[in-house]
Enzyme design. Sequence first.
Site, PDB file in Angstrom:
ATOM      1  N   THR A 117      27.684  -6.775  29.451  1.00 40.33           N
ATOM      2  CA  THR A 117      28.973  -6.117  29.358  1.00 40.33           C
ATOM      3  C   THR A 117      29.768  -6.768  28.246  1.00 40.33           C
ATOM      4  O   THR A 117      29.482  -7.895  27.841  1.00 40.33           O
ATOM      5  CB  THR A 117      29.723  -6.289  30.707  1.00 40.33           C
ATOM      6  OG1 THR A 117      28.915  -5.763  31.747  1.00 40.33           O
ATOM      7  CG2 THR A 117      31.065  -5.610  30.718  1.00 40.33           C
TER       8      THR A 117
ATOM      9  N   GLY B  78      27.785  -8.766  35.580  1.00 42.56           N
ATOM     10  CA  GLY B  78      27.236  -8.354  36.863  1.00 42.56           C
ATOM     11  C   GLY B  78      28.012  -8.892  38.052  1.00 42.56           C
ATOM     12  O   GLY B  78      29.243  -8.885  38.088  1.00 42.56           O
TER      13      GLY B  78
END
Length: 566
Positions: free
Chosen positions: A374, A457
Amino acid sequence: MRVLLFCSVLSLILPAAAADRIAGRDFATRSEVIAPHAMAATSHPLATQIALDVMKAGGSAVDAAIAANAALGLMEPTGNGIGGDLFAIVWDPKTKKLHGYNGSGRSPKSLTLEYFQQQGITDIPPHGPLPVSVPGTVDGWFALHGRFGKLPMPQVLAPTIRYARQGHPVHQTIAYYWGLSVPRLSKWPGFKEQFTIDGRAPRVGELWKNPHLADTLQKIAAGGRDAFYKGDIARTIDAYFKANGGFLSYEDLASHQGEWVEPVSTNYRGYDVWELPPNGQGIAALQMLNVLEGYDFSRIPFGSAEHLHLLVEAKKLAFADRARWYADPAFQPAPVARLVSKPYAAERRKLIARDKVLREVQPGTPKELQEGDTIYLTTADKDGMMVSLIQSNYRGMGSGMAPPGLGFILQDRGEMFVLQEGHPNSFEPGKRPFQTIIPAFITKDGKPFASFGVMGGAMQPQGHVQIVMNLVDFGMNLQEAGDAPRLQHDGSTEPTGQNTMMSDGGVVQLESGFPYETVRGLMSLGHHVEWALGPYGGYQAIRRDPDTGVYYGASESRKDGQAAGY
């Protein structure tokens, strides 16, 4: 990577606290960045500079965030891109209010649970056409821009279009993860042709160009969100999936719409910490903080076995609820108010013992209801607007599905669905999967205090809690709070249903920097402790001084990022 591993092992032998060589403060790899007018913190220095340039040209913090996000999709495709989803929290100085946006996409309407059952598929695969859901990022850009933007979108996207055509040098961490992705994803149509150089990943310092992405962004800049969801781009995606055994369709794209949502908060020792409600996992951080507030950390040292034990046990409690309750609220409403309440935290806190570990945890029953990768970035402008934005393709470079001529990869967020009837996160057509990506914000006395995030995550809510505790309980500054060693607990029951129920207490993974006394203390309590290299997330943050309006910026020392201001 052998040097990195050696350094990590060496740090286990040396004294725990890394000190700033000038100030002598523990954990500081560098000073905070301080600026009077604007600040940007992203995981790539060039994206940070783009954000600052946009604000210098009169753009808002939202304009700057969109510009930086577009740049990161080009420069850090290992973590994000316009084929993925987006979430954001915006502090609006005019209304003195926080606004949340859920820019996550839904599963294809033509794909059903019965299809997976008929094919004998018990878990949605991580790559290929089946885990692909509608990408929500471009819609998110235009929703945010429509409410808070100042500059025209062509001007906002122009720097990335220019870098995509002329090239930019690839940074070290990104080159490493790119190299890991190429062998896994090159089998999928369009990936090798658009995301390799002669079949390999670009090397550190090598110029990378993506003219296809430049063309796509040019169409979006000129035609708006509909150019992506209802124009030639959508038709190309539709044809690509029809030709390659997929289900994502033109209709799925054309009917997509993100939504404005109300952020949810809890007060932690006088600071209001804000997250977005499910289908994301943000409220897990609030649940953890509520439990931890019952302990006096002025008497519990940072990095001690007691500190980490209580942190891990609070995480186990929150993640048990996360597995049971967090899903698309349109299909499975969660009792959010009860889950983040202080009385509920007091009930759950009773399950924690200071002298032993929780081996298994059942979710609570609130009374009113019988390798992900991300990017995170944050921006702040001269008017006091602050943006906390997170964006992802989910697993590394996503599904590997790269429609021809478009220059981006579709996300594989649909892997998070469960192929089990009756599960809160069970696959259904047109449903949003459980999301790990969460932006965060802190206010104090009704004023903005800090915009921050920790990507990675299931590490994200754990990281959010550790940052808040570092700032509030342990008195660290913004940079120290991110540089201090972190832990990650792994092994809780997952909302995706891919793991069995936790029955052994899970595993505590410690970053180098914690003393052996802490390790021995945790093991004596019954924790299983491992040293792990790399799973501790990536952090960016901006803090605003409420008296002077001066901004303080910090960037993750574990990645390629930069905080900068003017």
